[in-house]
Design an enzyme around this catalytic site. Structure first.
Site, PDB file in Angstrom:
ATOM      1  N   ASP A 103      43.038  45.356  45.280  1.00  0.00           N
ATOM      2  CA  ASP A 103      42.458  45.507  43.947  1.00  0.00           C
ATOM      3  C   ASP A 103      43.351  46.449  43.155  1.00  0.00           C
ATOM      4  OD1 ASP A 103      40.878  45.492  41.744  1.00  0.00           O
ATOM      5  OD2 ASP A 103      39.060  46.190  42.745  1.00  0.00           O
ATOM      6  N   VAL A 104      44.381  45.867  42.530  1.00  0.00           N
ATOM      7  CA  VAL A 104      45.397  46.667  41.847  1.00  0.00           C
ATOM      8  C   VAL A 104      45.414  46.449  40.333  1.00  0.00           C
ATOM      9  CG1 VAL A 104      46.823  46.700  43.919  1.00  0.00           C
ATOM     10  CG2 VAL A 104      47.237  44.945  42.202  1.00  0.00           C
ATOM     11  N   LYS A 105      44.804  45.364  39.866  1.00  0.00           N
ATOM     12  CA  LYS A 105      44.650  45.073  38.439  1.00  0.00           C
ATOM     13  C   LYS A 105      45.945  45.258  37.660  1.00  0.00           C
ATOM     14  CE  LYS A 105      39.683  46.037  38.266  1.00  0.00           C
ATOM     15  NZ  LYS A 105      39.471  46.520  39.639  1.00  0.00           N
ATOM     16  N   ARG A 106      47.010  44.707  38.162  1.00  0.00           N
ATOM     17  CA  ARG A 106      48.300  44.829  37.489  1.00  0.00           C
ATOM     18  C   ARG A 106      48.409  43.826  36.340  1.00  0.00           C
ATOM     19  NH1 ARG A 106      48.227  49.246  39.840  1.00  0.00           N
ATOM     20  NH2 ARG A 106      49.762  49.837  41.414  1.00  0.00           N
TER      21      ARG A 106
END
Length: 308
Positions: A103-106
Site C-alpha cells: 500500500d504505497v499509493k504512488r
C-alpha cells in the site's frame, strides 16, 4: 499474479487481505521492551519492534488468508530502519505463501513513475545485473496525474506479471469532495472506473485484469455501480471493521462467480486484542486475538455472500 491471488482465495475460502499497518500504540509493551533492550530507544529499536510484531501476526494467520497489505507510511516514519522492517515483512510474507499488496499509493509521471514501478514491482539494473527492490506482488497507485502516471506501472506489470490497484473511490469521509464531483453528468469516481476498465484490457489474466481498483467498503452503493463499470477488475475494498464496513455492505463488490473483490481489515485484525471482544487474550497473546478476529471476519463475509 492475479491468477495466483484468485487461487489463494479459493484455497482459503477467504477473500480477505490483512493490512499490516503497525503503530507503536498497537505493539505490546514486552515486544517494545525487548527491542529497546537490543537497540535502545532508537529508530532501529522501533523498527525491530515493528518487525517482531508483524512476524507474530503473520505466523498466526498466514494459513487463513490469501494476502497481506503492508502500509508503507507506517514504516517510512522510522526512516531507513523502518524501510528495512518493511522489506523484511514483505519477504517473510512471501515465504509464507502470501500475496503481498504494497500500500504505497504512488503516482507521478515519466521517469519518476517508472522508477516507482521498478522499485516496487520490477527490477533495476545494477551494472550488468538486474535486482529486485521491494518486490511486492501488487501495489496501490494514485491516478490523479492521468495515464502518464499509470501506464509506466502497467508496463512493469506486463513484464513481471504483477498488478496494481488504482484508487477509484476511497473509504475516507472526505473522499467525495473530489471523487463525487460531476463531470459531464458522471461522478469523477465513475470516470476513473471507466479508465481502470480500459487500462485493464492491456493486461489480462485468465479471467481478471492485472489492473484492479480500490473502492471503500464505506460506500456500498458506489461499489454496486463500479462493479458494473469494471467487470474484469478485482476490487480491493478497505474500510471493513474499524471504519464501519460490514459483511452485509460488501456483497455488491463481488461478481456472480463469487470473485472480483478482496476485503481489507487492518487495525481490526492486528490490534484485535485491544478490542473488548478479544480482550480475554491479553497483550501477551495478541497474535491469537488476531487469528480469532480473522476467523470472525471470514464468517461474517461468507454469511453475507450466502444470503445473496
Amino acid at each position: 499474479m492475479i491468477n495466483q491471488l484468485i487461487t489463494r482465495i479459493r484455497q482459503t475460502g477467504a477473500p480477505i487481505v490483512v493490512g499490516l499497518d503497525p503503530m507503536m500504540k498497537f505493539i505490546p509493551q514486552q515486544i517494545q521492551k525487548d527491542a529497546y533492550a537490543q537497540y535502545g530507544e532508537t529508530l532501529e529499536g522501533a523498527a525491530e519492534a515493528l518487525w517482531q510484531y508483524n512476524k507474530g501476526i503473520v505466523d498466526a494467520i498466514y494459513d487463513l488468508i490469501p494476502a497481506v497489505k503492508p502500509q508503507i507510511a507506517m514504516y517510512e516514519q522510522f526512516g531507513v530502519p523502518g524501510m528495512i522492517a518493511f522489506k523484511k515483512t514483505v519477504d517473510y510474507c512471501r515465504e509464507k505463501g502470501l500475496v503481498v499488496i504494497g500500500d504505497v499509493k504512488r503516482g507521478d509521471i515519466g521517469s519518476t513513475s517508472e522508477a516507482y514501478a521498478v522499485g516496487h514491482l520490477g527490477k533495476v539494473q545494477v551494472g550488468e545485473k538486474f535486482c529486485y527492490g521491494f518486490d511486492e506482488d501488487f501495489i496501490t497507485v494514485n491516478p490523479y496525474l492521468g495515464s502518464d502516471g499509470v501506464k509506466p506501472f502497467i508496463r512493469v506489470c506486463q513484464e513481471e506479471k504483477k498488478g496494481i490497484f488504482v484508487l477509484v473511490k476511497t473509504s475516507n469521509p472526505s473522499s467525495g469532495e473530489l471523487q463525487d464531483r460531476l463531470v459531464d453528468g458522471k461522478p469523477v469516481y465513475e470516470l476513473v472506473g471507466e479508465q481502470v476498465a480500459a487500462w485493464g484490457q492491456e493486461c489480462m489474466g485468465d479471467g481478471y485484469s492485472y489492473v484492479g481498483a480500490v473502492v471503500g467498503a464505506t460506500y456500498p452503493e458506489q461499489g454496486r455501480i463500479l462493479r458494473k463499470v469494471m467487470p474484469k477488475a478485482f476490487i480491493l475494498v478497505p474500510g471493513y471493521g474499524a471504519q464501519g464496513g460490514r459483511g452485509a455492505d460488501l456483497v455488491h463488490f463481488f461478481n456472480e462467480d463469487g470473485l472480483g473483490a478482496i476485503i481489507n481489515s487492518s487495525r481490526g485484525i492486528i490490534a484485535a486484542y485491544q478490542q473488548d471482544k478479544y480482550a480475554r487474550y491479553g497483550a501477551a497473546n495478541y497474535a491469537d486475538a488476531s487469528r480469532a478476529a480473522v476467523l470472525d471476519m471470514r464468517e461474517d463475509i461468507a454469511g453475507a455472500l450466502e444470503r445473496v
